[in-house]
Design a protein around this motif. Structure first.
Motif, PDB file in Angstrom:
ATOM      1  N   ARG A   1       0.691  -1.229   0.205  1.00 24.04           N
ATOM      2  CA  ARG A   1      -0.226  -0.113   0.040  1.00 24.04           C
ATOM      3  C   ARG A   1       0.985   1.045   0.099  1.00 24.04           C
ATOM      4  N   PHE A   2       0.603   2.127  -0.799  1.00 25.04           N
ATOM      5  CA  PHE A   2       1.683   3.373  -1.170  1.00 25.04           C
ATOM      6  C   PHE A   2       0.705   4.531  -1.408  1.00 25.04           C
ATOM      7  N   ALA A   3       1.088   5.557  -0.393  1.00 28.74           N
ATOM      8  CA  ALA A   3       0.025   6.758  -0.174  1.00 28.74           C
ATOM      9  C   ALA A   3       0.612   8.043  -0.132  1.00 28.74           C
ATOM     10  N   TRP A   4       0.060   9.058  -1.045  1.00 29.93           N
ATOM     11  CA  TRP A   4       0.577  10.361  -0.829  1.00 29.93           C
ATOM     12  C   TRP A   4      -0.404  11.172  -1.035  1.00 29.93           C
TER      13      TRP A   4
ATOM     14  N   GLU B   1       4.072   8.130  -8.919  1.00 31.64           N
ATOM     15  CA  GLU B   1       3.408   7.455 -10.041  1.00 31.64           C
ATOM     16  C   GLU B   1       4.542   6.313 -10.575  1.00 31.64           C
ATOM     17  N   LEU B   2       5.566   7.174 -10.908  1.00 31.95           N
ATOM     18  CA  LEU B   2       6.747   6.373 -11.346  1.00 31.95           C
ATOM     19  C   LEU B   2       7.188   5.212 -10.561  1.00 31.95           C
ATOM     20  N   ILE B   3       7.426   5.494  -9.205  1.00 33.96           N
ATOM     21  CA  ILE B   3       7.850   4.359  -8.415  1.00 33.96           C
ATOM     22  C   ILE B   3       6.899   3.414  -8.399  1.00 33.96           C
ATOM     23  N   ALA B   4       5.534   3.369  -8.479  1.00 35.21           N
ATOM     24  CA  ALA B   4       4.692   2.470  -8.435  1.00 35.21           C
ATOM     25  C   ALA B   4       4.811   1.702  -9.781  1.00 35.21           C
ATOM     26  N   LYS B   5       5.010   2.367 -10.806  1.00 33.91           N
ATOM     27  CA  LYS B   5       5.223   1.404 -12.158  1.00 33.91           C
ATOM     28  C   LYS B   5       6.345   0.927 -12.121  1.00 33.91           C
ATOM     29  N   ASN B   6       7.665   1.311 -11.677  1.00 36.03           N
ATOM     30  CA  ASN B   6       8.910   0.751 -11.630  1.00 36.03           C
ATOM     31  C   ASN B   6       8.754  -0.406 -10.682  1.00 36.03           C
ATOM     32  N   ILE B   7       7.903  -0.423  -9.587  1.00 32.91           N
ATOM     33  CA  ILE B   7       8.008  -1.709  -8.642  1.00 32.91           C
ATOM     34  C   ILE B   7       7.445  -2.891  -9.384  1.00 32.91           C
ATOM     35  N   LYS B   8       6.183  -2.394 -10.107  1.00 35.26           N
ATOM     36  CA  LYS B   8       5.589  -3.371 -10.834  1.00 35.26           C
ATOM     37  C   LYS B   8       6.236  -4.041 -12.043  1.00 35.26           C
ATOM     38  N   THR B   9       7.000  -3.113 -12.712  1.00 32.79           N
ATOM     39  CA  THR B   9       8.021  -3.836 -13.730  1.00 32.79           C
ATOM     40  C   THR B   9       8.987  -4.649 -13.229  1.00 32.79           C
ATOM     41  N   LEU B  10       9.867  -4.104 -12.327  1.00 38.43           N
ATOM     42  CA  LEU B  10      11.039  -4.802 -11.647  1.00 38.43           C
ATOM     43  C   LEU B  10      10.597  -6.072 -11.061  1.00 38.43           C
ATOM     44  N   SER B  11       9.648  -6.290 -10.579  1.00 34.08           N
ATOM     45  CA  SER B  11       9.154  -7.352  -9.815  1.00 34.08           C
ATOM     46  C   SER B  11       8.211  -8.188 -10.732  1.00 34.08           C
ATOM     47  N   HIS B  12       8.152  -7.926 -11.933  1.00 33.27           N
ATOM     48  CA  HIS B  12       7.389  -8.523 -12.900  1.00 33.27           C
ATOM     49  C   HIS B  12       5.765  -8.926 -12.194  1.00 33.27           C
ATOM     50  N   GLY B  13       5.197  -7.983 -11.600  1.00 34.67           N
ATOM     51  CA  GLY B  13       3.849  -8.292 -11.326  1.00 34.67           C
ATOM     52  C   GLY B  13       3.790  -8.956 -10.006  1.00 34.67           C
TER      53      GLY B  13
ATOM     54  N   VAL C   1       1.299  -3.125  -6.298  1.00 30.03           N
ATOM     55  CA  VAL C   1       1.166  -2.045  -5.666  1.00 30.03           C
ATOM     56  C   VAL C   1      -0.204  -1.256  -5.931  1.00 30.03           C
ATOM     57  N   GLN C   2      -0.809  -1.135  -4.586  1.00 27.87           N
ATOM     58  CA  GLN C   2      -2.140  -0.520  -4.534  1.00 27.87           C
ATOM     59  C   GLN C   2      -1.671   0.886  -4.210  1.00 27.87           C
ATOM     60  N   THR C   3      -2.046   1.794  -5.046  1.00 29.01           N
ATOM     61  CA  THR C   3      -1.917   3.449  -4.919  1.00 29.01           C
ATOM     62  C   THR C   3      -3.004   4.183  -4.129  1.00 29.01           C
ATOM     63  N   TYR C   4      -2.818   5.217  -3.533  1.00 28.38           N
ATOM     64  CA  TYR C   4      -3.743   6.084  -2.585  1.00 28.38           C
ATOM     65  C   TYR C   4      -3.372   7.351  -2.990  1.00 28.38           C
ATOM     66  N   PRO C   5      -3.725   7.926  -4.297  1.00 26.54           N
ATOM     67  CA  PRO C   5      -3.078   9.175  -4.568  1.00 26.54           C
ATOM     68  C   PRO C   5      -4.057  10.384  -4.125  1.00 26.54           C
ATOM     69  N   SER C   6      -3.300  11.604  -4.193  1.00 25.23           N
ATOM     70  CA  SER C   6      -3.993  12.881  -3.789  1.00 25.23           C
ATOM     71  C   SER C   6      -4.879  12.921  -2.470  1.00 25.23           C
ATOM     72  N   GLY C   7      -4.284  12.162  -1.532  1.00 21.11           N
ATOM     73  CA  GLY C   7      -4.848  12.218  -0.162  1.00 21.11           C
ATOM     74  C   GLY C   7      -6.218  11.314   0.056  1.00 21.11           C
ATOM     75  N   SER C   8      -6.403  10.282  -0.826  1.00 23.22           N
ATOM     76  CA  SER C   8      -7.775   9.709  -1.186  1.00 23.22           C
ATOM     77  C   SER C   8      -7.277   8.927   0.269  1.00 23.22           C
ATOM     78  N   LEU C   9      -6.439   8.373   0.665  1.00 20.17           N
ATOM     79  CA  LEU C   9      -6.328   7.607   2.130  1.00 20.17           C
ATOM     80  C   LEU C   9      -5.658   8.483   3.235  1.00 20.17           C
ATOM     81  N   PHE C  10      -4.767   9.373   2.992  1.00 18.55           N
ATOM     82  CA  PHE C  10      -4.395  10.330   3.789  1.00 18.55           C
ATOM     83  C   PHE C  10      -4.138  11.545   3.826  1.00 18.55           C
ATOM     84  N   LYS C  11      -4.464  12.714   4.488  1.00 13.49           N
ATOM     85  CA  LYS C  11      -3.996  13.885   4.061  1.00 13.49           C
ATOM     86  C   LYS C  11      -2.658  14.259   4.767  1.00 13.49           C
TER      87      LYS C  11
END
Ligand code: NA
Ligand code: NA
Lengths: 179, 434, 314
Positions: C9-12, C25-37, C41-51
């Motif tokens: 879980r990855f939030a910003w 976004e780039l980090i999330a993409k990198n992790i998916k690519t490098l780990s071959h899926g 990575v579940q992303t929580y952008p623009s304060g959707s999980l935390f302010k």
């Protein structure tokens, strides 16, 4: 509303239960006083914030005071609200469907009390953590954050006491209705 | 799985008759525990409740409630409604119309639906009851008219939407004005119709003009003084003396000076009663905000809104199908989430789809906010229903809900109009740039 | 499809199109690519999980395993972590990054680990402490005199006071209307905030100053991190660290882009550099450093000493 049941006479009631009820009523009174003061202080602080800014004086302390009053109003005020039965529910009258079972009263009471104990614990841990790490607000005044956070464990505990008071009162009432 | 358990818990707690705030907090906490473990879940409960309430914009809510209570207990609310009554008495449903007009004016001061409903409700509902208006109509009218608070600027929802979509706040604010007035007009239209149907013409006019035995009130200095609170608060914002939240504090001060100092209708016991009532109503709403944010936060944690929005963008629909499905989605989301959470969570996901379809983002913002308005009066999480219920402890939630339904349908009708004629929203922002 | 072996879980909380959001976004993409899926990575952008106000607590209790949050937010607990808001410590974000890869970064991590959090890569929000107001162009610090300016944190408030301005504490959500209506004369913040929060729609004069790169590190819950396999840790670290370079490019790009945006919107923009910065160094630079050291004692002294003097403006 409370008024109706408050008027129910307490005749013949002495001993520990009566004392407990009086104690609970005192606590609720205190909660009402504190949350009322928070609301008035909040209004004063907002006005002070405007006045100081208009006269080009530093108003930063009012910003933290505003928020601290709001949090005390919310969590301590919730006790008064609970005592007067004004926390809104979904309005589904289960009593009409299954009759006035005392088990329903007990079940509700147990769930609420159980939750409030966990909530108080959660707030207590939040507060202790703040005290231990010396957490302060990020603004110019830099007040200790626990002063606001402690409203949660206090509020949840007092809310529990208010629920206990209501439960005892309603229980006695429903018992006397039966007899 | 976790979502099913959470919703099931919520449903059972609500049916058992527990306070909605506790039901939301408790089922939200269970959601946390299922995802992040029992002890972190317990920690997250107080952390979320604390940090979501620790917000400056929320301060306006208790202050506007306090202002309304002081005006009410100091009999200044009565002045206002005597005045509104004097102006609208010839129409059936004059007081309901006055409540909508007052909500529209208040919406131009406050950025939130709950604050608007709380203020206007605590003045107008007791007055409507006194004059024999049906309880469901008076409750529903106030609950729905209060939602104009987020459509007519200033609006917390538009500010959040602008933040997520990089659209201009000014343009959004301008775009909200005509739709806001349109909706207000539709609400008033329904009030006229409903009150016309409620009583036959003669009895209706009789109850309107004489309200039992009392004569029709004359316009007097007290009415003017009480009415002045609106220009004082509004004028203060527009002249730059204070911000919308601060305006609520100034409103409290004005109400106090006017009722206790000048009018001398607010005694010490009445002041205490106003404070107590304000504390109880405010705390009830604030605990609901805490509950809604904990519950909404766990929904986000489980990626429920994200999944729904993702699924939608994968359906490959044309613009109209897309917009219709979006509206249905937001009406459903609006049942469970408050406006702020729904906007912050779903708009960023839908944004790419909106852009590929060349949907005007200002127009979409208005459509979204009207959906959020309707969401504020739909169960189980309908903040304005709760607010009105809190003002009238002897009403059931069903009363408020049933009363709100026809007004919400009028809102839906306004939404359809704005979807068919985007210029209703876009004319003013376009006109301002040329 | 193969089931992934780890859910992350990855939030910003920064809004889309900001440098930080793009880095995330780039980090999330990198992790998916490098780990071959293998790592989902579940992303929580623009304060959707935390302010901004509670993301650090969310990382501490592992509600989110990973998050991006301002370093200076931690000054709630560790006042010394406010050091990145002092102007002129380094010429630009690139040299600050070089320092963070050395002893400075290690010392920060040692302190942060006491709170159960570790930094695995560095990022930047942009350049802080530019000025916007409605009265006149601010070229030298004394131009601030008499203005009511929304401050950001204690150091900026003390500096404003020293120049005869009134620091005003007001919620970020109300700055827009407050400037519009004149309750505030202006505010101090990063150009990215002035642009993304649309303050430029209501304020006229902007002074863009390229002197305070704010650190927004990529943080993980330490307990969770230690429970991962060495391979998983290496994938996530690599994915996050490989975003650092482009993150710096994007804040520099954003800075120039923001100036463009402001000019196009008809704002009066003064870009201060070279000799124009001298009076700012003599006031803001010196005063903030002095106030900072007074507040933070030995820890503050250590962090400032960690910064390689060769990279200081001169
Ligand atoms: Na509004
Ligand atoms: Na709803």
């Amino acid at each position: 509303m409370v008024t109706q049941s408050d008027q129910t006479s307490h005749r013949g009631q002495t001993g520990p239960f009566r004392k407990l009820e009086t104690g609970c009523a005192q606590v609720a009174k205190w909660a009402g006083l504190v949350s009322g003061t928070s609301l008035i202080l909040l209004s004063v602080s907002i006005i002070m914030g405007i006045a100081l800014r208009v006269f080009k004086l530093d108003n930063s302390w009012t910003y933290d005071l505003d928020l601290f009053c709001l949090l005390w109003l919310a969590f301590i005020g919730a006790v008064s609200t609970a005592l007067h039965g004004r926390h809104v529910n979904a309005g589904i009258a289960l009593e009409h469907l299954i009759g006035r079972g005392q088990w329903l009263m007990i079940l509700r009471f147990l769930i609420i009390i159980g939750f409030l104990i966990v909530f108080a614990l959660s707030g207590y841990r939040l507060t202790i953590d703040s005290i231990q790490t010396h957490e302060i607000t990020l603004d110019v005044v830099q007040w200790p954050v626990w002063i606001a956070e402690i409203a949660i464990p206090i509020g949840a505990s007092l809310w529990g006491i208010a629920e206990l008071y209501k439960f005892l009162r309603d229980w006695r009432q429903s018992s006397s209705n039966k007899s | 799985m976790s979502f099913t358990l959470m919703s099931l818990t919520l449903a059972i707690l609500l049916i058992l008759g527990l306070p909605i705030a506790i039901s939301l907090l408790l089922s939200g906490m269970i959601g946390y525990m299922l995802v992040i473990g029992i002890n972190p879940g317990i920690d997250a409960l107080a952390q979320t409740a604390y940090s979501d309430l620790n917000s400056f914009v929320i301060i306006a809510i208790p202050l506007y409630i306090f202002m309304g209570q002081l005006m009410l207990k100091g009999e200044a609310g009565k002045d206002l409604f005597d005045l509104a009554h004097r102006l609208t008495y010839k129409l059936p449903g004059g007081l309901a119309i006055a409540a909508t007009i007052a909500s529209t004016i208040f919406a131009a001061i406050s950025g939130s639906s709950t604050a608007t409903a709380a203020t206007i409700g605590s003045i107008s509902i007791p007055e409507m009851r006194r004059r024999g208006y049906p309880r469901r109509l008076s409750a529903g009218c106030v609950a729905v008219s209060g939602t104009l608070g987020i459509l007519i600027p200033p609006s917390i929802s538009f500010i959040l939407y602008s933040l997520v979509t990089s659209t201009s706040i000014n343009k959004l604010f301008l775009a909200g004005i005509i739709p806001g007035l349109l909706l207000a007009g539709l609400f008033m239209l329904y009030s006229v119709y409903a009150m016309y149907m409620y009583t036959d013409r003669e009895t209706n006019r009789k109850s309107m003009t004489t309200s039992g035995e009392a004569p029709l009130p004359q316009i007097n200095i007290e009415m003017i003084g009480s009415l002045l609170i609106i220009p004082v608060v509004l004028g203060g914002i527009y002249s730059g003396w204070f911000t919308p939240t601060e305006a609520a504090g100034v409103g409290v001060l004005y109400a106090l000076i006017w009722t206790a100092g000048l009018k001398r209708t607010l005694s010490w016991p009445q002041f205490m009663a106003a404070t107590t009532a304000s504390v109880q109503t405010s705390a009830m709403i604030l605990m609901l905000i805490a509950g809604a944010s904990v519950f909404g936060n766990t929904l986000s944690l489980l990626q429920i809104p994200q999944d729904v929005a993702q699924w939608m963008t994968h359906l490959q629909m044309n613009t109209w199908q897309f917009l219709i499905v979006i509206n249905i989605l937001y009406l459903i989301l609006g049942m469970f989430m408050d406006a702020a959470a729904a906007i912050l969570v779903t708009v960023p996901i839908l944004l790419p789809a909106l852009q590929t379809m060349h949907i005007d983002l200002i127009w979409f913002g208005v459509i979204l906010v009207i959906n959020m308005e309707i969401g504020a009066v739909t169960p189980p999480v309908g903040m304005n229903l709760f607010v009105v219920k809190a003002i009238c402890p002897d009403y059931t939630l069903t009363d408020v809900l049933v009363g709100a339904l026809p007004y919400a349908l009028m809102g839906l009708f306004g939404l359809v109009l704005i979807m068919i004629f985007p210029d209703i929203a876009l004319w003013l922002p376009h006109w301002s740039t040329h | 499809a193969q089931a992934s072996e780890l859910q992350l879980r990855f939030a910003w909380y920064m809004p889309p199109h900001t440098a930080t959001a793009e880095q995330a976004e780039l980090i999330a993409k990198n992790i998916k690519t490098l780990s071959h899926g293998q790592i989902d990575v579940q992303t929580y952008p623009s304060g959707s999980l935390f302010k901004a106000s509670n993301i650090a607590k969310g990382i501490m209790n592992n509600t989110t395993n990973m998050g991006i949050n301002a370093l200076h937010w931690w000054s709630k607990y560790e006042p010394a972590f406010e050091f990145d808001t002092i102007p002129f410590l380094v010429p630009d974000a690139k040299s600050l990054l070089a320092n963070l890869h050395g002893k400075l970064g290690q010392d920060i991590n040692t302190i942060l680990e006491k709170h159960g959090v570790r930094i695995i890569a560095w990022g930047f929000y942009g350049y802080a402490k530019s000025y916007i107001n409605n009265h006149h162009a601010i070229i030298k610090p004394s131009d601030l005199k008499g203005l009511r300016i929304r401050s950001e944190g204690k150091l900026s408030a003390l500096f404003l006071q020293s120049q005869g301005a009134t620091p005003v504490a007001i919620d970020s959500s109300e700055v827009y209307t407050a400037i519009q209506r004149g309750a505030l004369d202006g505010g101090v913040s990063g150009l990215s905030t002035i642009v993304s929060r649309k303050w430029y729609e209501v304020g006229k004069y902007v002074s863009a100053i390229h002197y305070v790169p704010l650190i927004y590190p990529v943080q993980v819950n330490l307990h969770w991190w230690n429970g991962l396999t060495p391979q998983q840790r290496s994938i996530i670290s690599k994915a996050a660290q490989s975003s650092e370079k482009s993150a710096i490019q994007s804040i520099e790009h954003e800075y120039t882009q923001d100036i463009q945006t402001l000019k196009q919107a008809g704002n009066h923009v003064s870009v201060l550099k070279g000799a124009a910065l001298k009076p700012w160094m003599a006031t803001a630079g010196t005063l903030d450093r002095k106030n900072y050291l007074k507040e933070t004692g030995a820890t503050g002294k250590m962090l400032l000493q960690d910064i390689n003097p060769s990279s200081i403006h001169g």
